[in-house]
Design a protein around this motif. Structure first.
Motif, PDB file in Angstrom:
ATOM      1  N   GLN A   1      -5.468  -3.960   3.120  1.00  0.00           N
ATOM      2  CA  GLN A   1      -4.016  -4.030   3.229  1.00  0.00           C
ATOM      3  C   GLN A   1      -3.495  -5.144   2.329  1.00  0.00           C
ATOM      4  O   GLN A   1      -3.964  -6.278   2.392  1.00  0.00           O
ATOM      5  CB  GLN A   1      -3.598  -4.287   4.673  1.00  0.00           C
ATOM      6  CG  GLN A   1      -2.092  -4.259   4.881  1.00  0.00           C
ATOM      7  CD  GLN A   1      -1.716  -4.472   6.343  1.00  0.00           C
ATOM      8  OE1 GLN A   1      -2.399  -5.199   7.057  1.00  0.00           O
ATOM      9  NE2 GLN A   1      -0.649  -3.848   6.795  1.00  0.00           N
TER      10      GLN A   1
ATOM     11  N   PRO B   1      -6.288  -4.279   9.764  1.00  0.00           N
ATOM     12  CA  PRO B   1      -6.487  -2.825   9.844  1.00  0.00           C
ATOM     13  C   PRO B   1      -7.532  -2.467  10.894  1.00  0.00           C
ATOM     14  O   PRO B   1      -8.307  -3.313  11.351  1.00  0.00           O
ATOM     15  CB  PRO B   1      -6.974  -2.463   8.436  1.00  0.00           C
ATOM     16  CG  PRO B   1      -6.518  -3.580   7.549  1.00  0.00           C
ATOM     17  CD  PRO B   1      -6.563  -4.810   8.417  1.00  0.00           C
TER      18      PRO B   1
ATOM     19  N   GLN C   1     -10.834   1.728   9.064  1.00  0.00           N
ATOM     20  CA  GLN C   1     -10.074   1.665   7.818  1.00  0.00           C
ATOM     21  C   GLN C   1     -10.825   0.822   6.788  1.00  0.00           C
ATOM     22  O   GLN C   1     -10.917  -0.395   6.903  1.00  0.00           O
ATOM     23  CB  GLN C   1      -8.686   1.047   8.081  1.00  0.00           C
ATOM     24  CG  GLN C   1      -7.817   0.876   6.859  1.00  0.00           C
ATOM     25  CD  GLN C   1      -7.275   2.186   6.334  1.00  0.00           C
ATOM     26  OE1 GLN C   1      -7.441   3.223   6.950  1.00  0.00           O
ATOM     27  NE2 GLN C   1      -6.629   2.135   5.185  1.00  0.00           N
TER      28      GLN C   1
ATOM     29  N   TRP D   1      -0.654   4.541   3.708  1.00  0.00           N
ATOM     30  CA  TRP D   1      -1.054   3.792   4.909  1.00  0.00           C
ATOM     31  C   TRP D   1      -0.718   4.639   6.128  1.00  0.00           C
ATOM     32  O   TRP D   1       0.444   4.864   6.445  1.00  0.00           O
ATOM     33  CB  TRP D   1      -0.337   2.445   4.975  1.00  0.00           C
ATOM     34  CG  TRP D   1      -1.034   1.485   5.909  1.00  0.00           C
ATOM     35  CD1 TRP D   1      -0.699   1.208   7.205  1.00  0.00           C
ATOM     36  CD2 TRP D   1      -2.186   0.704   5.620  1.00  0.00           C
ATOM     37  NE1 TRP D   1      -1.577   0.311   7.743  1.00  0.00           N
ATOM     38  CE2 TRP D   1      -2.503  -0.030   6.785  1.00  0.00           C
ATOM     39  CE3 TRP D   1      -2.990   0.545   4.500  1.00  0.00           C
ATOM     40  CZ2 TRP D   1      -3.589  -0.899   6.847  1.00  0.00           C
ATOM     41  CZ3 TRP D   1      -4.061  -0.320   4.555  1.00  0.00           C
ATOM     42  CH2 TRP D   1      -4.342  -1.036   5.714  1.00  0.00           C
TER      43      TRP D   1
ATOM     44  N   ASN E   1       0.834  -1.213   0.000  1.00  0.00           N
ATOM     45  CA  ASN E   1       0.000   0.000   0.000  1.00  0.00           C
ATOM     46  C   ASN E   1       0.862   1.254   0.000  1.00  0.00           C
ATOM     47  O   ASN E   1       1.699   1.435   0.886  1.00  0.00           O
ATOM     48  CB  ASN E   1      -0.917   0.029   1.219  1.00  0.00           C
ATOM     49  CG  ASN E   1      -1.922  -1.102   1.216  1.00  0.00           C
ATOM     50  OD1 ASN E   1      -1.564  -2.253   1.451  1.00  0.00           O
ATOM     51  ND2 ASN E   1      -3.180  -0.770   0.939  1.00  0.00           N
TER      52      ASN E   1
END
Length: 652
Positions: free
Chosen positions: A228, A220, A224, A178, A175
């Motif tokens: 991920q 996460p 969120q 993040w 990612n």
């Protein structure tokens, strides 16, 4: 037949060749030097017994990381790997058991020979020599997969191997954006069960550890919504174990890509003609607009349901949609099934007769989309319509495939009067997804699949069939959807080819687009939240909001343009500053200015329309003949994918 198969082939072969060879020529570097490796060491952690964890940043160029991410994610290998108590599936047969629910494997024997695979091997060899007085063991990659972790996932503490196996594990973070409050840490535990090494997610970061150390990929945070992405690989010096795992994965991938035909698996003998739908119908409701929903129990026997469910779990080709928007259902994992295969099974005659029953003998209904939806506890599904405009005449059939489901497990399919937040909008029906229950409803009926209760561990499986009023319309809609998917494939390989021509520019654009996606997602969540608290909204207000979040997008606009135009001016200026800093032209322009890429980009709207017009002209608008062309197109695509895999092996 479509006239672009040669262009697809050439694009993909060029892209894969450049992925494995061309990037190295442009970057002109490797990490074979021990000194160059440890120059990128960010942190090192050590246990009392001499086992270690290494954290590297920039040890492999970002261009390689981006190319690897594209290569790993462009496939049909995604598997939901958690154990399924009802099908008897034991995830440990092909999964290590670390609790990452979605994984997509590649053949480690192939990836080991790529530039990235060789550089990862150099990394392992250097670390092992550094920590074991210069010994020179020969390590071999025996597994590599992409993993996706979302909020609410129940990842587990895990060890990949014993200390005697001489094995190392690698995690590569994918990612670009993040944040610290997104969580998603990688924790390592000492002999006393204490966390002694907390690792933060960072794009391109590579973590290497002795596979016998206990670890967990933390999911996460609940706030969120983004997924991920991690690529995980293992290397071992134990050749017996290497051969065992390599042999297994080759067999596993071969079986996955060559499933039995659905109609052969579940049978085609149907009892549709003898069914009395009046006796099986347990609920019938209409909303104020006259749209109906009907519920039926006991139409299918236990054996037929079990066969369908086992095929979907074992062979379903899943794709992931993590986008956030207003009109979609927000179901993120869907296993597509070939329509022509499905209509030759025992289920279609029942569904066809059911559609005739609820519509008072309309006889031309035909499926255009057949899939299995998988929903889990922390998914956020939304109310939506299954039609794109008011004149469409469509129905949707649902068949619930989760055994032993009770009302306490939640997961209802909810139906409402309207698809807005008006004060007088009320629920019309809530259908509990009991195993084997069938539902059919008008496509204009606002509905939503609810996620399971937090107390329910297993996924909610729903087999869904969307029906058009005529076969010709259904074939057209199937073609349109498949055409979009093919365009995504070409777009991925276009990115690989662009990556080899100007890697620094492309990686900068990739970062800018990732930031734009993050900002767009955050902005859209804010709008959705504001809509949810409004008491009433006029048709004009609703249309303005839809324009603001850019639902009615121009076909000539790129995805980046749509994201960018949805942002407030302050955030658009931020993107412009990033472009200026990285010295790249505005990324909201299509790559069609490049003549070479334009030639290899066959999936524009005009070509789609021309292909459909050509099929109709040749077939005389006969639905069966047009469907034959569609099936040839789909088989051509399957052949292309298989042929590409063989070509990659041959090139390597």
């Amino acid at each position: 037949m479509p006239g672009y198969s040669t262009e697809i082939m050439r694009l993909i072969l060029i892209g894969t060749f450049l992925l494995f060879f061309g990037v190295n020529l442009i970057l002109g570097g490797d990490i074979s030097s021990k000194r160059s490796i440890f120059d990128h060491l960010t942190e090192q952690y050590s246990l009392k017994d001499g086992r270690h964890i290494f954290v590297f940043d920039g040890v492999i160029p970002e261009e390689y990381i981006m190319a690897l991410n594209i290569f790993m994610s462009t496939n049909d290998n995604w598997r939901y790997v958690l154990p399924d108590i009802h099908s008897g599936r034991n995830a440990t047969l092909y999964d290590s058991g670390n609790g990452i629910p979605w994984k997509s494997w590649k053949d480690p024997a192939v990836l080991a020979k790529t530039n990235v695979g060789l550089q990862l091997k150099n990394l392992i060899q250097a670390i092992d020599a550094e920590t074991h007085d210069g010994r020179q063991l020969s390590f071999r990659m025996n597994e590599i997969y992409a993993g996706l972790i979302r909020r609410g996932d129940r990842t587990k503490l895990h060890q990949e191997a014993t200390a005697e196996e001489n094995s190392y594990s690698i995690a590569i973070y994918m990612n670009v954006v993040w944040r610290k409050n997104a969580y998603g840490e990688l924790f390592f535990y000492d002999e006393d069960g204490e966390i002694f090494a907390p690792i933060r997610h960072k794009f391109g970061r590579i973590v290497v550890w002795d596979s016998s150390i206990t670890y967990v990929f933390r999911p996460p945070s609940i706030s969120q919504l983004a997924t991920q992405g991690i690529i995980v690989s293992t290397f071992s010096a134990d050749e017996r174990k290497n051969i065992q795992k390599l042999t297994y994965f080759q067999k596993f991938l071969t079986e996955l890509h060559n499933p039995p035909y659905l109609n052969n698996w579940i049978g085609h003998t149907s009892k549709a003609s003898s069914l009395d739908f009046n006796k099986h119908m347990t609920l019938y409701r209409e909303n104020r607009n006259g749209h109906f929903v009907a519920v039926f129990d006991g139409l299918f026997d236990e054996s037929s349901l079990s066969l369908l469910r086992s095929w979907v779990i074992k062979y379903g080709t899943y794709f992931f949609d993590g986008s956030i928007d207003v009109d979609s259902d927000n179901v993120q994992w869907i296993a597509g099934i070939n329509v022509d295969d499905f209509v030759h099974t025992q289920f279609w005659p029942v569904i066809k007769r059911m559609s005739q029953f609820v519509t008072k003998n309309d006889t031309d209904w035909y499926p255009y989309d057949v899939a299995c939806n998988l929903i889990r506890t922390h998914d956020h599904t939304r109310f939506h319509l299954d039609t794109s405009h008011s004149k469409e005449k469509e129905m949707t059939f649902l068949l619930y495939l989760s055994p032993n489901w009770t009302a306490a497990d939640y997961g209802e399919t909810a139906f409402m009067e309207t698809n807005d937040n008006a004060p007088d909008n009320e629920y019309v029906a809530e259908v509990v997804p009991m195993y084997g229950r069938a539902v059919i409803f008008n496509g204009h009926f606002p509905h939503s699949a609810r996620p399971p209760s937090v107390m329910h561990y297993d996924a909610r499986y729903t087999f869904a069939v969307k029906l058009s009023y005529t076969k010709l319309l259904a074939v057209r809609k199937t073609f349109d959807e498949e055409f979009k998917h093919e365009g995504s494939l070409v777009s991925s390989f276009s990115s690989i080819m662009e990556l080899t021509t100007n890697p620094r520019k492309i990686i900068a654009q990739h970062k800018i687009e990732a930031v734009a996606e993050h900002l767009s997602s955050r902005h859209l969540q804010k709008i959705l939240g504001e809509q949810n608290v409004e008491e009433e909204k006029s048709d004009d207000d609703e249309m303005n909001d839809r324009n603001e979040i850019h639902l009615g997008s121009n076909e000539d606009e790129s995805e980046f343009e749509r994201m960018r135009s949805s942002l407030p001016s302050s955030e658009r200026k931020l993107l412009q500053k990033m472009e200026k800093y990285h010295n790249v032209a505005s990324t909201n322009k299509k790559s069609g200015n490049d003549p070479q890429l334009e030639e290899l980009k066959p999936f524009d709207e005009e070509r789609r329309k021309k292909s459909w017009k050509k099929w109709n002209k040749i077939s005389g608008n006969a639905p069966d003949k047009v469907n034959d062309y569609l099936e040839l197109y789909l088989k051509q695509r399957t052949w292309l994918k298989n042929h590409i895999g063989n070509k990659v092996v041959a090139i390597l």
